[in-house]
Design an enzyme around this catalytic site. Structure first.
Site, PDB file in Angstrom:
ATOM      1  N   GLY A 371       0.822  -1.202   0.000  1.00  6.40           N
ATOM      2  CA  GLY A 371       0.000   0.000   0.000  1.00  6.40           C
ATOM      3  C   GLY A 371       0.853   1.248   0.000  1.00  6.40           C
ATOM      4  N   THR A 378       3.383  -0.535   8.860  1.00  7.37           N
ATOM      5  CA  THR A 378       4.358  -0.893   9.890  1.00  7.37           C
ATOM      6  C   THR A 378       3.738  -0.881  11.271  1.00  7.37           C
ATOM      7  OG1 THR A 378       6.126   0.065   8.526  1.00  7.37           O
ATOM      8  CG2 THR A 378       6.617  -0.325  10.855  1.00  7.37           C
ATOM      9  N   SER A 694      -5.140   2.572 -18.621  1.00  8.28           N
ATOM     10  CA  SER A 694      -6.447   2.980 -18.093  1.00  8.28           C
ATOM     11  C   SER A 694      -6.894   4.361 -18.553  1.00  8.28           C
ATOM     12  CB  SER A 694      -6.420   2.932 -16.557  1.00  8.28           C
ATOM     13  OG  SER A 694      -5.469   3.841 -16.048  1.00  8.28           O
ATOM     14  N   LYS A 737      -8.950   4.807  -7.262  1.00  3.84           N
ATOM     15  CA  LYS A 737      -9.381   5.820  -8.218  1.00  3.84           C
ATOM     16  C   LYS A 737     -10.713   6.465  -7.799  1.00  3.84           C
ATOM     17  CE  LYS A 737      -7.025   3.568 -12.105  1.00  3.84           C
ATOM     18  NZ  LYS A 737      -7.176   2.826 -13.373  1.00  3.84           N
TER      19      LYS A 737
END
Length: 821
Positions: A371, A378, A694, A737
């Site tokens: 990510g 973490t 895209s 998105k």
């Protein structure tokens, strides 16, 4: 280079009687690492092309050449600035060409000279010169200096300096102080700079004084070296004596039944090995090393290596385990207490604890959190350790290029140590910790090996029960370790390594989640860090939303925390100066603390425009919106794509262009527009690399908008791949998105029909604020995106052009940036 073995010393007066007048000009021969003095016959090896030409020119002009020392021996082609200005005239006595192309030339020093100026010839240096007068200063002081230098020279030879014996005899017979200084300086093996200083000295007395000081320092250094050598020899003899006595003492103690400190140390090591509860083969290996250690002499350097190895073996947690917490309700409470959201990750941890509660023999999971930065990858690892009751160890793999960082280095290397896996287990002191490896996507590869390949064994549940570190060289069981890796991107991770891990993707936080995180975690943390109480500084929800919208643009919350910390610092300063007693952060007061807004929140574009469409992109920091612009110019039908686009994105632009040409008649576009019109497609923020398919339907929409004169709705954003037939294909990163579009204030999103299933991951409050339109073809996309009511006529001049000297607009239509009212 000069060869001191063949150097000859002329008898006193032998050269002065034959000395000729100093010529006005001479070729220059640079000497590297050597200073030539008058009245010495020295062999030189000449190999540089320019030096050979200078030597040949000198032989044609009377066998005389100017010898000048180089300032820097590393310069292969010295110029005037690289040479000293004072040198010696050399008489060429003999030359001998050698098979390797160099020339061995014997040169006799004649007299000192000074260079007035350089006269550059075609290939070598030539200089105008003048003689340097030799100033004599007879007297008692000069005589004393002569005796002192002669004595020092003899002392230097006696201390072991490699100087020919005939040089000392010549120095003893030398009556001329100046020639004595030159002779001793040449043989004394001192720095070239000092030799040059002696050559440049005007008087005999000055040369002797410089030389006496240098020789005195050389003698002191040699005497210290002799003392050190003597002391080392004595210590070695004492060490051998000590070894003999210790061995004798051991024999006596053995007869008396007594033990010394070393014996006690060996017994202590054996006891610690037994208490470590090592596996049988590891214990056997450790005891063999103890036996080796016992037989070694105490002064042996191998003692330290073996002792360090044994310490590492004993420090491993062979049978030490953390007592796990299998209370699922308590674990869930801890996870919720430490983090907001992250539902999928929390569910996976609770599932592991549930299975662990039912089956104690299950192996530890190997998870990979992928990510953008700042989303809690973490920190969730620490919470997992706290919830499960395990120790927590974290290492960073970013920039690691050496396989030895993972597997360790073999003990044959000096300073060898185990790899980071073994070091982490020693730090954890248990065999079942939560072991987090950050930045797994940033591992490098070079000549020292591939660390990613070394991780294959570590992260494979079928192999890591017998992991072998190069330093320990014994099997180590890692099957109970809960490994967690983190990264920002999935693509750089090698497929074999990716296949061994369970990938869990961390999405970017939506605005609602950021507000909750700020209220529950960030604000209390920063108030505590800055010594503030809740009543002294209060953040309203509207104020936090303003910070999130107008002062940060990120998928995580790191920048949000920085902005909150900045406000806390300013309030703390005001309270410390007694200017304010309390503060309240609202929509209006945010600007007073953080300055003008850095980002524009709201609609992506202020007005509907022709040739501008809003696309959705995915980055390592989360989703983002991007405006794609199209402009038309008179030309010959070329297509230009700019904005730091990758190959795939450029191909999407070409596919969109071809689709528009093939459907020109259906879309009410002049079929011959491409003959007289150049098309330029640009994606702003050119400093940021962009790639992927895209943006295909966005490029096609912007292009068709420019060609037909129909504006694109400003509150519509889209993503999807386009084919030459106008089909809309699915793409990835839908959740990120959509969240980006929601942050930017977009109202309608056009998605490929095959991406309808991805809406399940979208939070319900986001879906309530947005309208989703799904499309299988470009016709459906254009129906949603283009405004048919405000169509503007576009005409193309198809008349033959004599030349295309100017790129003027080919169609009467508003260009990107021009609003349609």
């Amino acid at each position: 280079m000069s060869d001191v073995k063949d150097t000859k010393i002329l008898p006193p007066g032998g050269a002065e009687d034959q000395k000729e007048a100093v010529p006005d000009q001479l070729p220059v021969l640079p000497t590297r690492g050597a200073v030539i003095y008058p009245y010495l016959v020295v062999p030189l090896f000449v190999g540089r092309p320019r030096s050979i030409e200078a030597l040949e020119a000198a032989m044609k002009e009377g066998n005389r050449i100017a010898l000048l020392a180089q300032r820097n021996v590393g310069v292969d082609d010295p110029g005037p600035e690289d040479l000293y200005s004072v040198g010696t005239i050399g008489e060429i006595v003999q030359t001998l060409p050698l098979p390797d192309g160099t020339i061995r030339v014997t040169i006799e020093g004649a007299s000192r000279i000074r260079v007035l100026e350089y006269v550059r010839s075609d290939s070598f240096l030539r200089a105008r010169i003048e003689p340097v007068p030799d100033v004599e200063q007879p007297g008692i002081e000069t005589e004393a200096l002569v005796r002192n230098v002669t004595g020092q020279f003899e002392r230097l030879i006696n201390l072991g300096k490699n100087i020919p014996a005939e040089a000392l005899e010549s120095a003893r017979r030398m009556s001329d102080p100046g020639r004595l200084a030159d002779l001793v300086a040449y043989y004394a093996q001192i720095a070239v700079e000092v030799k040059q200083q002696i050559l440049e000295a005007a008087s005999h007395r000055e040369r002797l004084e410089i030389l006496a000081a240098v020789l005195n320092r050389e003698i002191e250094i040699l005497e210290v070296e002799r003392k050190i050598s003597s002391r080392v020899k004595q210590e070695l003899e004492e060490s051998q004596k000590e070894f003999y006595l210790r061995e004798k003492m051991k024999a006596i103690q053995h007869e008396l039944g007594e033990r010394d400190d070393r014996t006690s140390e060996i017994e202590e090591l054996r006891t610690r090995i037994k208490e470590a509860k090592m596996p049988e083969e590891v214990e056997e290996r450790a005891l063999k090393e103890v036996d080796r250690l016992e037989r070694m002499p105490p002064a042996s350097p191998e003692v330290v290596v073996v002792r360090t190895y044994l310490d590492w073996l004993i420090a491993m947690p062979w049978e030490k385990r953390s007592e796990e917490k299998l209370d699922i309700v308590e674990a869930e409470r801890i996870l919720h207490e430490d983090h907001y959201g992250l539902k999928k990750i929390k569910e996976r941890v609770l599932e592991f604890l549930a299975v662990r509660k039912l089956n104690k023999d299950i192996k530890g999971p190997i998870l990979c959190f992928i990510g953008p930065p700042g989303v809690g990858k973490t920190s969730i690892g620490r919470s997992i350790a706290r919830a499960t009751g395990r120790s927590f160890v974290r290492i960073s793999l970013g920039g690691v290029r050496d396989e030895g960082e993972i597997r360790g280095h073999r003990r044959t290397y000096v300073g060898a140590l185990p790899g980071r896996i073994v070091q982490g287990l020693k730090t954890a002191a248990t065999r079942n910790p939560v072991f987090m490896m950050d930045e797994v996507d940033k591992i490098g590869v070079d000549f020292r090996g591939d660390p990613a390949s070394a991780l294959l064994e570590v992260l494979d549940p079928e192999q890591n029960n017998a992991f072998s570190d190069h330093y320990l060289e014994v099997p180590l069981d890692l099957s109970e370790v809960m490994f967690i890796t983190t990264g920002n991107l999935m693509d750089p991770i090698p497929p074999a390594l990716k296949d061994r891990m369970e990938i869990i993707e961390f999405p970017g936080y939506i605005e609602e989640e950021k507000v909750k995180i700020a209220q529950l975690f960030l604000v209390p943390k920063q108030l505590k860090n800055h010594g503030l109480q809740a009543k002294q500084l209060r953040f309203t929800e509207a104020g936090l939303r303003t910070i999130i919208r107008e002062y940060t643009r990120e998928a995580g919350v790191r920048n949000l925390e920085r902005e909150i910390a900045s406000i806390c610092r300013k309030v703390a300063k005001g309270i410390a100066q007694e200017k304010v007693k309390a503060a309240r952060v609202t929509v209006k007061s945010v600007r007073n603390y953080l300055g003008p807004p850095r980002f524009r929140f709201g609609i992506a574009e202020k007005e509907d425009e022709i040739g501008v469409a809003t696309g959705l992109g995915w980055t390592e920091f989360g989703g983002d919106i991007l405006a794609i612009e199209v402009t038309l110019m008179k030309g010959k039908g070329s297509l230009q794509l700019t904005g730091h686009l990758g190959d795939v994105m450029q191909e999407s632009g070409k596919a969109a262009f071809s689709y528009a040409r093939s459907r020109a008649a259906d879309l009410d576009i002049d079929p011959d527009f491409y003959r007289v019109t150049d098309v330029h497609i640009h994606v702003p923020a050119g400093q940021i690399p962009k790639d992927g398919p895209s943006a295909g339907i966005t490029m096609a929409t912007a292009l068709i908008s420019a060609l037909t004169g129909r504006p694109v709705h400003r509150n519509v954003a889209m993503t999807g791949e386009v084919t030459l037939r106008g089909k809309v294909l699915p793409v990835g990163g839908i959740k990120e998105k959509v969240l980006a579009a929601h942050r930017a204030g977009i109202k309608t999103i056009v998605l490929p029909e095959d991406n309808r299933k991805d809406l399940e991951e979208i939070p319900s409050n986001v879906k309530e604020d947005l309208k989703f339109r799904f499309a299988d073809t470009m016709d459906e996309v254009l129906k949603v995106a283009l405004d048919e009511r405000r169509k503007r006529e576009v005409t193309f001049d198809t008349r033959p052009q004599e030349q295309d000297a100017e790129a003027t607009p080919a169609a009467q239509v508003s260009q990107p940036g021009g609003a349609v009212h």
